[in-house]
Design a protein around this motif. Structure first.
Motif, PDB file in Angstrom:
ATOM      1  N   MET A   1      23.450   7.251 -10.788  1.00  8.76           N
ATOM      2  CA  MET A   1      24.224   6.718 -11.907  1.00  8.76           C
ATOM      3  C   MET A   1      25.649   7.253 -11.834  1.00  8.76           C
ATOM      4  O   MET A   1      26.029   7.947 -10.890  1.00  8.76           O
ATOM      5  CB  MET A   1      23.567   7.120 -13.233  1.00  8.76           C
ATOM      6  CG  MET A   1      22.209   6.475 -13.459  1.00  8.76           C
ATOM      7  SD  MET A   1      22.342   4.763 -13.999  1.00  8.76           S
ATOM      8  CE  MET A   1      22.787   5.002 -15.703  1.00  8.76           C
TER       9      MET A   1
ATOM     10  N   MET B   1      25.543   2.221  -8.724  1.00  8.80           N
ATOM     11  CA  MET B   1      25.138   1.353  -9.820  1.00  8.80           C
ATOM     12  C   MET B   1      26.243   0.394 -10.227  1.00  8.80           C
ATOM     13  O   MET B   1      27.376   0.505  -9.772  1.00  8.80           O
ATOM     14  CB  MET B   1      24.730   2.212 -11.021  1.00  8.80           C
ATOM     15  CG  MET B   1      25.646   3.386 -11.314  1.00  8.80           C
ATOM     16  SD  MET B   1      27.183   3.011 -12.189  1.00  8.80           S
ATOM     17  CE  MET B   1      26.542   2.745 -13.832  1.00  8.80           C
TER      18      MET B   1
ATOM     19  N   LEU C   1      23.632  -1.202 -15.597  1.00  2.09           N
ATOM     20  CA  LEU C   1      22.621  -0.148 -15.520  1.00  2.09           C
ATOM     21  C   LEU C   1      21.289  -0.603 -14.915  1.00  2.09           C
ATOM     22  O   LEU C   1      20.808  -0.039 -13.942  1.00  2.09           O
ATOM     23  CB  LEU C   1      22.359   0.471 -16.892  1.00  2.09           C
ATOM     24  CG  LEU C   1      23.574   1.013 -17.647  1.00  2.09           C
ATOM     25  CD1 LEU C   1      23.137   1.612 -18.979  1.00  2.09           C
ATOM     26  CD2 LEU C   1      24.328   2.040 -16.833  1.00  2.09           C
ATOM     27  N   GLY C   2      20.650  -1.593 -15.512  1.00  2.00           N
ATOM     28  CA  GLY C   2      19.279  -1.926 -15.153  1.00  2.00           C
ATOM     29  C   GLY C   2      19.027  -2.427 -13.748  1.00  2.00           C
ATOM     30  O   GLY C   2      18.007  -2.089 -13.143  1.00  2.00           O
TER      31      GLY C   2
ATOM     32  N   THR D   1      18.176   6.564 -13.871  1.00  2.00           N
ATOM     33  CA  THR D   1      18.611   5.867 -15.070  1.00  2.00           C
ATOM     34  C   THR D   1      18.647   6.888 -16.198  1.00  2.00           C
ATOM     35  O   THR D   1      18.135   8.003 -16.062  1.00  2.00           O
ATOM     36  CB  THR D   1      17.694   4.676 -15.429  1.00  2.00           C
ATOM     37  OG1 THR D   1      18.311   3.903 -16.459  1.00  2.00           O
ATOM     38  CG2 THR D   1      16.328   5.133 -15.916  1.00  2.00           C
TER      39      THR D   1
ATOM     40  N   GLY E   1      19.035   3.455 -20.713  1.00  2.00           N
ATOM     41  CA  GLY E   1      18.710   2.388 -19.778  1.00  2.00           C
ATOM     42  C   GLY E   1      17.247   1.990 -19.797  1.00  2.00           C
ATOM     43  O   GLY E   1      16.900   0.886 -19.379  1.00  2.00           O
TER      44      GLY E   1
ATOM     45  N   PHE F   1      14.162  -2.245 -16.676  1.00  2.00           N
ATOM     46  CA  PHE F   1      13.344  -1.044 -16.522  1.00  2.00           C
ATOM     47  C   PHE F   1      11.864  -1.421 -16.502  1.00  2.00           C
ATOM     48  O   PHE F   1      11.114  -1.030 -15.603  1.00  2.00           O
ATOM     49  CB  PHE F   1      13.641  -0.070 -17.665  1.00  2.00           C
ATOM     50  CG  PHE F   1      12.769   1.160 -17.683  1.00  2.00           C
ATOM     51  CD1 PHE F   1      13.065   2.243 -16.871  1.00  2.00           C
ATOM     52  CD2 PHE F   1      11.673   1.236 -18.517  1.00  2.00           C
ATOM     53  CE1 PHE F   1      12.267   3.379 -16.886  1.00  2.00           C
ATOM     54  CE2 PHE F   1      10.868   2.360 -18.547  1.00  2.00           C
ATOM     55  CZ  PHE F   1      11.164   3.438 -17.725  1.00  2.00           C
TER      56      PHE F   1
END
Length: 666
Positions: A76, A124, A128-129, A155, A159, A165
């Motif tokens: 991240m 990333m 995020l996901g 994450t 997230g 996720f």
């Protein structure tokens, strides 16, 4: 934790050598010292933004040291320790953060939004996901090659609320993928506390819902992180499976520096300050006689010198100068495959057979191609295009997926990163909206951002005329023609479908390949039985004419042919675009210059369709050749209705003849 007794209890070391402990200390200290320097540069205006990982360094460092150097890590934006532990040169990191050419994105992205195959790091994106599903694809590639390798992906607790996720964990669990899912639970998603993020006692508890092993680890204890992760990683290599690890930690700075930490209670800040991973480990090493004051000073001096030297190199580096050719040429990865000319015996096939034949021949030629989609294996797909493929190519290559379009697109990207070619079948093009984010924000921008081709084809059964209603009839190509970095192909004939799909699979770029459902079993043509490709970006002149240029693609090509066959005295040049991105401007311009009149026809709705852009191009580039206003013909600006009379009214098919007559009479 400040007493000697507590320090000894906190760092329970049963097996690590003094050399390893000192190495952990040096790797832990380096990102801390770099961050402290970056915060100074931020205040001086020499970098534009900073996402601090102060207080969380033990997680990034411990996980990275537990992995082998050729195993991928997906960090991240506050996992600086991943990059420093992997020995990424500091001057390149500093160039990246200052937007200079020696960075990893040529100034096109900032912070940690980049990857590097040299160090097996995949950065990333701000959403995020998607990186979670990308990790699935990377791990799948290792598993397909029977390599004892794992993939680690990070994450935050925030997230874990994203659908990606859930989808990524579900896919990894169903396919037994060796992915180490690392959750850094630092208490706040920006300013939103965990009490407003989730209701379970621990995020690790979520693993139970996926039949997945999980662990909770003190994320501030470098010894615990390293020892636990080393054991888990080795077990995953021997017994491939996903594992979820929740690291309890805290970030001592804001989400990013402009955010501040005023929303955090002072007593909570003090509690975590006393658990600082760097200072506590340093005290422990000194107490144990492993680190001397002289060594401590020497290590600090070495790190500081490395930082200052790297900064001096970057300070001497010139700022990036904008170069238009460089920017435009880096949107797509170069396509270096050779065109295979059509040859040999002909066979009459339906449109659907041409798609099936092209897929099969491509799979026979390239063992690295993996096909993923819902119900595509034993069932053969809802349109039966992949019927028999499992028997021929096996379930490892023909993979049924859960209903999770987003994660499967991301998995396809991960496969591309780790040496495979992915073909994804959307059951219906309408369903791509559930996978929209990774297509337009990850696949489309990957090569432009850090030179990683997104070697993915997404097949899109689309279109109206079959009474399927609002959710199974859309022709949504305009969603993607607007996004730089995607190629969009839309054939109308079996010959084109076969050759263009083969070329799309050969291409290194992400390709949206639209297949009109109404053509699958209604259009036949004699085409070569052998494998061949057709160049992407070339339109086809289906019928030559001198009075009007009719430009269209997909099913409307056949609508137009019906009208022209019924009105043989009209001299209309019919152009089938075939490729929407890249678009064949030259063929369009040449025809318009010849005829002077244009009808643009699409099945898409009127507002925002690709015909609007083509119309604008013709108006700008061919205005002096026009003998009439440009005419656009499209479907109604409504959702697609189900009942036949309503659908017929919705489509532009019945309006073509009148539109041509009006243009001829103008």
């Amino acid at each position: 934790m400040n007493t000697d007794e507590n320090l000894q209890l906190a760092f329970q070391n049963n097996s690590l050598s003094h050399e390893t402990l000192l190495s952990l200390y040096q790797e832990l200290l380096k990102p801390r010292r770099i961050e402290e320097k970056m915060l100074i540069l931020l205040r001086q205006g020499k970098i534009s933004k900073w996402f601090s990982g102060i207080g969380q360094e033990a997680i990034a460092v411990g996980v990275t040291m537990a992995l082998e150097t050729d195993e991928y890590i997906l960090p991240m934006h506050r996992n600086l320790g991943v990059f420093t532990t992997r020995k990424v040169p500091l001057h390149r990191l500093f160039s990246q953060w200052q937007g200079k050419a020696n960075g990893f994105t040529k100034g096109r992205d900032r912070s940690f939004h980049f990857g590097t195959q040299d160090y097996k790091i995949v950065g990333m994106i701000s959403h995020l996901g998607p990186q979670l599903g990308v990790a699935d694809g990377i791990a799948l590639a290792h598993k397909l090659r029977h390599e004892k390798k794992i993939t680690a992906v990070f994450t935050g607790e925030g997230g874990t609320s994203e659908g990606d996720f859930h989808e990524a964990l579900n896919v990894a669990s169903v396919w037994d993928l060796p992915v180490l899912f690392c959750i850094e639970n630092n208490g706040y998603g920006l300013s939103t506390p965990t009490s407003e993020q989730y209701r379970c006692a621990h995020l690790a508890d979520r693993a139970k819902g996926y039949g997945m092993e999980s662990h909770i680890i003190d994320g501030n204890n470098i010894v615990e992180v390293y020892q636990a992760l080393s054991k888990i990683a080795e077990s995953m290599r021997e017994n491939p499976r996903p594992v979820l690890v929740e690291f309890k930690t805290f970030r001592m700075r804001g989400h990013e520096e402009a955010s501040g930490v005023k929303y955090v209670p002072e007593e909570l800040m003090q509690f975590w300050a006393e658990k600082d991973p760097v200072s506590n480990f340093e005290k422990y090493l000194i107490h144990q006689g492993i680190l001397t004051e002289a060594q401590k000073l020497e290590i600090n001096e070495t790190i500081q010198n490395e930082i200052e030297y790297a900064l001096s190199l970057v300070n001497e580096e010139a700022a990036i100068e904008a170069n238009l050719d460089n920017e435009l040429n880096d949107v797509f990865a170069p396509s270096d495959h050779l065109e295979v000319k059509p040859d040999g015996a002909l066979q009459r096939v339906r449109f659907i057979d041409a798609i099936q034949n092209s897929l099969k021949q491509s799979f026979e030629r390239n063992a690295r191609i993996i096909l993923m989609g819902q119900d595509i294996a034993e069932y053969g797909g809802v349109f039966k295009i992949t019927e028999g493929f499992v028997e021929h190519f096996g379930k490892e290559r023909i993979r049924n997926t859960p209903i999770c379009e987003s994660a499967i697109v991301e998995t396809a990207m991960g496969l591309a990163i780790n040496g495979y070619k992915a073909v994804v079948e959307m059951q219906f093009a309408d369903f791509v909206s559930s996978g929209f984010n990774p297509i337009v924000n990850y696949l489309a921008k990957s090569f432009y951002r850090w030179g990683q081709p997104a070697d993915v084809v997404i097949r899109m059964p689309c279109g109206a005329g079959v009474g399927a209603g609002p959710f199974h009839s859309q022709t949504n190509e305009a969603w993607f023609t607007h996004t730089a970095g995607l190629k969009v192909i839309y054939p109308a004939f079996p010959y084109d479908a076969k050759g263009l799909l083969a070329a799309a699979i050969e291409d290194q770029n992400p390709v949206l390949f639209f297949e009109h459902k109404a053509l699958y079993r209604t259009i036949t043509e004699e085409i070569p039985a052998a494998y061949y490709t057709l160049p992407l970006g070339k339109a086809s002149v289906v019928r030559e004419g001198s009075n009007i240029t009719l430009i269209t693609y997909g099913a409307p090509v056949h609508w137009a042919l019906e009208v022209l066959n019924a009105n043989t005295t009209w001299s209309v040049e019919l152009i089938d675009l075939r490729s929407l991105i890249p678009l064949d401007y030259e063929t369009i311009k040449t025809s318009v210059q010849k005829t002077g009149k244009v009808l643009l026809l699409t099945e898409d709705v009127n507002f925002g369709s690709i015909t609007a852009d083509i119309s604008a191009y013709i108006a700008e580039e061919c205005f002096t050749y026009l003998d009439a206003p440009i005419k656009r013909l499209s479907s109604l600006d409504t959702p697609i209705p189900f009942a036949q009379d309503l659908e017929n009214q919705y489509l532009a098919k019945q309006k073509i003849a009148q539109a041509l007559q009006d243009l001829l009479a103008y």
